[in-house]
Design an enzyme around this catalytic site. Sequence first.
Site, PDB file in Angstrom:
ATOM      1  N   HIS A 138       0.835  -1.205   0.000  1.00  0.00           N
ATOM      2  CA  HIS A 138       0.000   0.000   0.000  1.00  0.00           C
ATOM      3  C   HIS A 138       0.870   1.255   0.000  1.00  0.00           C
ATOM      4  CE1 HIS A 138      -3.725   2.278   1.197  1.00  0.00           C
ATOM      5  NE2 HIS A 138      -2.809   3.095   1.716  1.00  0.00           N
ATOM      6  N   GLU A 139       1.854   1.301   0.894  1.00  0.00           N
ATOM      7  CA  GLU A 139       2.700   2.491   0.997  1.00  0.00           C
ATOM      8  C   GLU A 139       3.619   2.639  -0.218  1.00  0.00           C
ATOM      9  OE1 GLU A 139       1.904   4.623   3.031  1.00  0.00           O
ATOM     10  OE2 GLU A 139       0.736   3.447   4.454  1.00  0.00           O
ATOM     11  N   HIS A 142       1.716   4.300  -2.902  1.00  0.00           N
ATOM     12  CA  HIS A 142       1.688   5.752  -2.680  1.00  0.00           C
ATOM     13  C   HIS A 142       2.989   6.374  -3.187  1.00  0.00           C
ATOM     14  CE1 HIS A 142      -2.049   6.346  -0.692  1.00  0.00           C
ATOM     15  NE2 HIS A 142      -1.732   5.780   0.459  1.00  0.00           N
ATOM     16  N   HIS A 148      -5.622   6.891  -2.857  1.00  0.00           N
ATOM     17  CA  HIS A 148      -6.622   5.984  -2.302  1.00  0.00           C
ATOM     18  C   HIS A 148      -7.800   5.795  -3.260  1.00  0.00           C
ATOM     19  CE1 HIS A 148      -5.038   7.116   1.911  1.00  0.00           C
ATOM     20  NE2 HIS A 148      -4.570   5.935   1.567  1.00  0.00           N
ATOM     21  N   TYR A 198      -9.456   1.485   1.726  1.00  0.00           N
ATOM     22  CA  TYR A 198      -9.535   1.178   3.149  1.00  0.00           C
ATOM     23  C   TYR A 198     -10.619   0.141   3.419  1.00  0.00           C
ATOM     24  CZ  TYR A 198      -6.535   5.054   4.751  1.00  0.00           C
ATOM     25  OH  TYR A 198      -5.478   5.891   5.015  1.00  0.00           O
TER      26      TYR A 198
END
Length: 260
Positions: A138-139, A142, A148, A198
């Site tokens: 996930h990071e 980014h 998101h 999320y």
Amino acid sequence: MPTDQPNLIFELFILFVFILGFKLTSCYKLIANYDIHPQRVAPSGLLTPNLINLWDNGLVYYRFNPKFDDWSQSEVRSAMDLIESVSCVKFIAADSSIKDYVLISPERGCSSEMGKVGGKQDLYLDTPYCVDRGTVLHELLHTLGLMHEHARPDRDNYININWPNIDEKHRRNFKLIPNFLEDFYINEPYDYKSIMHYSSSMWSIDKKVPTITPKDPSISIEDLGYHLENKSLSPEDINKIQRLYKCKGINTSTMNHLKA
């Protein structure tokens, strides 16, 4: 003296409880950190156009903070390998001649800069809490510039956000992506299961009440952020990476490699 022994044991017990409580509180503060670095966000809480840049030719240079242990480095490198296997992006260990690079450090919770910032930029993966395959992927996405899924401009067509139940200091992670990025999502299916989506209870005040619910009755709450929970990339996650970096000729017909 014998009469003082019970008092000594009691005092040691109180000291132990105090230290344990401090440690647990510290752990909570580390886990409950931002996902996208606040210093890369405009005062409105939305990212601005000049703050989102891609890595030249898909080459992402990185260094590990010396405090990062060998096991954690191996886990991060494994997540990088997974991204490389489905895209044209390459993660390269930076030597002293490289000026633009990501410094990966075991502190300050789990958070990343957005895209290429220039110079040294930070990716925080506090150990061991954030060195989880789903969180690392996930990071890293980014870091590549992906935002998101639950914040895309058309998200209100697909999900409801329960703002009163979101911890106030984390609400900016639910704010809509600026309209200048809208073209990237036009005609693209909404990916409920994305690793960039999320889960239904993320940053909730009352854990029994969801912060995100799908509008489509055929989509279950468990579908939200499925790949984040299952430490894998969805087909649409891969599609977005490839589109963002204009990858060509990448074979993703075999999906076995998507899950670590």
